[in-house]
Scaffold this active site. Structure first.
Site, PDB file in Angstrom:
ATOM      1  N   LYS A  73      37.053  17.567  42.648  1.00 41.00           N
ATOM      2  CA  LYS A  73      36.457  17.207  43.941  1.00 41.00           C
ATOM      3  C   LYS A  73      36.967  15.873  44.501  1.00 41.00           C
ATOM      4  O   LYS A  73      37.022  15.702  45.711  1.00 41.00           O
ATOM      5  CB  LYS A  73      34.929  17.161  43.823  1.00 41.00           C
ATOM      6  CG  LYS A  73      34.298  18.537  43.705  1.00 41.00           C
ATOM      7  CD  LYS A  73      32.792  18.449  43.638  1.00 41.00           C
ATOM      8  CE  LYS A  73      32.189  19.811  43.367  1.00 41.00           C
ATOM      9  NZ  LYS A  73      30.727  19.797  43.315  1.00 41.00           N
ATOM     10  N   ASP A 110      27.980  19.778  49.446  1.00 37.79           N
ATOM     11  CA  ASP A 110      27.007  19.500  48.376  1.00 37.79           C
ATOM     12  C   ASP A 110      25.935  18.549  48.902  1.00 37.79           C
ATOM     13  O   ASP A 110      24.753  18.658  48.555  1.00 37.79           O
ATOM     14  CB  ASP A 110      27.692  18.821  47.177  1.00 37.79           C
ATOM     15  CG  ASP A 110      28.559  19.778  46.372  1.00 37.79           C
ATOM     16  OD1 ASP A 110      28.264  20.984  46.355  1.00 37.79           O
ATOM     17  OD2 ASP A 110      29.536  19.306  45.749  1.00 37.79           O
TER      18      ASP A 110
END
Ligand code: NAD
Length: 280
Positions: A73, A110
């Site tokens: 990420k 997220d």
């Protein structure tokens, strides 16, 4: 169906991910033929592949979008053409949209996913003082989300003091790092606690703090979603606490990613049903 989208997930050990099914099922409902593939770097055919190569392969072979998970990420940011301001601030991307001309743009769902899951699952919860344990990949998103929700004071503890301090510094005002040695008193005076460590997964059994410290007026959230009913949540519920499991973040990050990929708003209720169809 007159439209097809090709999507993928790049990560390590993702064979059992529920994300492909959530997107494919949702696409079907909207008349969008949705093909979602896992590009697991631990699969034999990809063992030599780098993240840059997988990204290029996806672009060249016509993928419309990718989700990015552990451990890529952060690493993916420097490989993208554009990164939206929110994801750039966090320094983490979990969703990449690939335009018709191959341009790649990174986003972080997220953060929005945890924030919406929290707002829905713990409506009107007091957030004057919140303790978060864990400042890794998920923890970064959770802390930025809590901060966006207007938490009064956010206190972050991690066995890596460095990681907790870096996250607190990145967010700035209203957030501070504490040592895990003083986690007990922090929990006693908190309105709510979020577990953003892997503790509670089958491979890391137990609870991230002593649940004897909990009182019924506190809420407890967990990001772990395998299992959904962690030991922490079970013990917190037995104490009378309101709880939130890891499905809210997992489902809502997919809802937001689906919209970025297709331009169509997904149903959180339907995506949750698909998510839960795998069992708890
Ligand atoms: P990570 O390894 O990046 O970070 C975990 C952090 O927890 C590390 O900084 C580590 O030092 C800290 N830690 C571990 N044990 C601790 C303890 N006992 N006390 C204090 N700190 C401790 O992992 P991650 O990617 O952040 O994943 C964490 C969990 O979140 C996993 O269970 C993962 O499956 C879950 N997750 C859930 C979602 C969701 O959508 N619900 C999304 C991503 C990750």
């Amino acid at each position: 169906m007159d439209r097809t989208v090709l999507l993928g997930l790049i990560g390590e050990g993702i064979a059992a991910s529920r994300t492909p099914r959530m997107h494919e099922t949702e696409g079907d409902v909207h008349g969008i033929r949705t093909l979602y593939r896992t590009l697991d770097v631990t699969a034999p055919r990809r063992r030599e592949a780098s993240l840059a190569e997988l990204l290029t392969a996806a672009r060249l072979t016509g993928f419309d979008g990718l989700n990015i998970t552990h451990p890529f990420k952060q690493q993916v940011l420097e490989l993208l053409d554009e990164v939206d301001p929110g994801a750039a601030t966090i320094g983490s991307v979990n969703t990449v949209v690939i335009a018709e001309d191959g341009t790649t743009t990174g986003h972080n769902t997220d953060v929005t996913g945890f924030a919406r899951g929290f707002a829905e699952g713990l409506e009107n919860a007091r957030t004057e003082r919140v303790v978060q344990i864990g400042a890794g990949g998920a923890g970064r998103a959770v802390a930025f989300a809590l901060s966006s929700l207007g938490v009064g004071e956010l206190v972050i503890a991690d066995t890596s003091a460095e990681r907790a301090e870096a996250l607190a510094a990145d967010i700035g005002s209203g957030v501070r790092a504490i040592s895990t040695d003083v986690l007990g008193p922090a929990i006693v005076s908190a309105d709510g606690i979020v577990n953003a460590t892997p503790v509670g997964m089958a491979a890391f059994p137990g609870t991230p703090f002593d649940t004897d410290l909990l009182e019924a007026d506190k809420w407890v959230a967990d990001v772990v979603y395998f299992p959904l009913e962690t030991q922490l949540l079970k013990e917190a519920r037995a104490k009378g606490c309101r709880t939130l499991d890891g499905s809210g973040m997992a489902v809502n990050q997919a809802v937001d990613a689906f919209e970025l990929f297709t331009g169509v708003r997904a149903s959180a209720t339907r995506m949750r049903a698909t998510f839960l169809s795998f069992g708890a």
